[in-house]
Motif scaffolding. Structure first.
Motif, PDB file in Angstrom:
ATOM      1  N   LYS A 175       0.831  -1.204   0.000  1.00 46.22           N
ATOM      2  CA  LYS A 175       0.000   0.000   0.000  1.00 46.22           C
ATOM      3  C   LYS A 175       0.863   1.251   0.000  1.00 46.22           C
ATOM      4  N   LEU A 176       1.913   1.228   0.789  1.00 48.17           N
ATOM      5  CA  LEU A 176       2.821   2.365   0.860  1.00 48.17           C
ATOM      6  C   LEU A 176       3.510   2.603  -0.481  1.00 48.17           C
ATOM      7  N   GLN A 177       3.969   1.535  -1.112  1.00 50.18           N
ATOM      8  CA  GLN A 177       4.620   1.668  -2.420  1.00 50.18           C
ATOM      9  C   GLN A 177       3.655   2.228  -3.466  1.00 50.18           C
ATOM     10  N   ALA A 178       2.411   1.802  -3.434  1.00 55.78           N
ATOM     11  CA  ALA A 178       1.414   2.327  -4.371  1.00 55.78           C
ATOM     12  C   ALA A 178       1.202   3.822  -4.145  1.00 55.78           C
ATOM     13  N   THR A 179       1.145   4.238  -2.896  1.00 54.39           N
ATOM     14  CA  THR A 179       0.968   5.655  -2.584  1.00 54.39           C
ATOM     15  C   THR A 179       2.187   6.462  -3.008  1.00 54.39           C
ATOM     16  N   ILE A 180       3.377   5.937  -2.760  1.00 52.89           N
ATOM     17  CA  ILE A 180       4.615   6.612  -3.162  1.00 52.89           C
ATOM     18  C   ILE A 180       4.627   6.809  -4.676  1.00 52.89           C
ATOM     19  N   GLN A 181       4.280   5.776  -5.413  1.00 55.33           N
ATOM     20  CA  GLN A 181       4.276   5.873  -6.869  1.00 55.33           C
ATOM     21  C   GLN A 181       3.259   6.910  -7.352  1.00 55.33           C
ATOM     22  N   ARG A 182       2.111   6.922  -6.727  1.00 55.25           N
ATOM     23  CA  ARG A 182       1.081   7.895  -7.120  1.00 55.25           C
ATOM     24  C   ARG A 182       1.553   9.320  -6.860  1.00 55.25           C
ATOM     25  N   LEU A 183       2.197   9.535  -5.728  1.00 55.67           N
ATOM     26  CA  LEU A 183       2.731  10.870  -5.426  1.00 55.67           C
ATOM     27  C   LEU A 183       3.826  11.278  -6.397  1.00 55.67           C
ATOM     28  N   LYS A 184       4.710  10.349  -6.737  1.00 55.12           N
ATOM     29  CA  LYS A 184       5.768  10.649  -7.713  1.00 55.12           C
ATOM     30  C   LYS A 184       5.167  11.050  -9.053  1.00 55.12           C
ATOM     31  N   ASN A 185       4.137  10.326  -9.465  1.00 59.35           N
ATOM     32  CA  ASN A 185       3.482  10.669 -10.727  1.00 59.35           C
ATOM     33  C   ASN A 185       2.856  12.056 -10.673  1.00 59.35           C
TER      34      ASN A 185
END
Length: 117
Positions: A96-106
């Motif tokens: 879940k954390l990795q998905a959120t990190i990726q979304r923020l980077k995008n």
């Protein structure tokens, strides 16, 4: 080692160390004339518990793990199961954390490219 030395080594307050002992998260510490005398084994146990507390493993689970440990080898499967359960929970959190990190980077990339209002 005295509690003040241990507190510095493990970066916890003496109050926290006493609390961990009172709650049964760490073994009862040997005493010399009423003063706690920590051994290397105690430090290892404290560091293990500290590591698990940093990822919000509930105190009740850590207490159960510790109680099982003192019951001996026959409890190895139960102790292992506690650790497996917590590992699975942490891996789920990590996804879940990795998905959120990726979304923020995008989203940040969109800001950097001035493609967002």
């Amino acid at each position: 080692m005295k509690i003040s030395e241990v507190a510095k080594k493990v970066n916890l307050s003496p109050v926290t160390l006493r609390y961990y002992e009172k709650m049964g998260l760490i073994p009862p510490v040997q005493r010399q004339q009423g003063v706690r005398e920590y051994r290397i084994e105690d430090l290892n146990w404290i560091n293990f518990i500290k590591c698990l507390r940093q990822v919000q493993i509930p105190i009740k689970d850590l207490k159960q793990y510790t109680e099982l440990f003192y019951q001996g080898k026959k409890t190895k499967p139960a102790r292992r199961q506690i650790l497996v359960k917590e590992l699975l929970r942490l891996e789920n959190q990590e996804q879940k954390l990795q998905a959120t990190i990726q979304r923020l980077k995008n989203k940040i990339r969109l800001y950097d490219k001035d493609e967002i209002d």
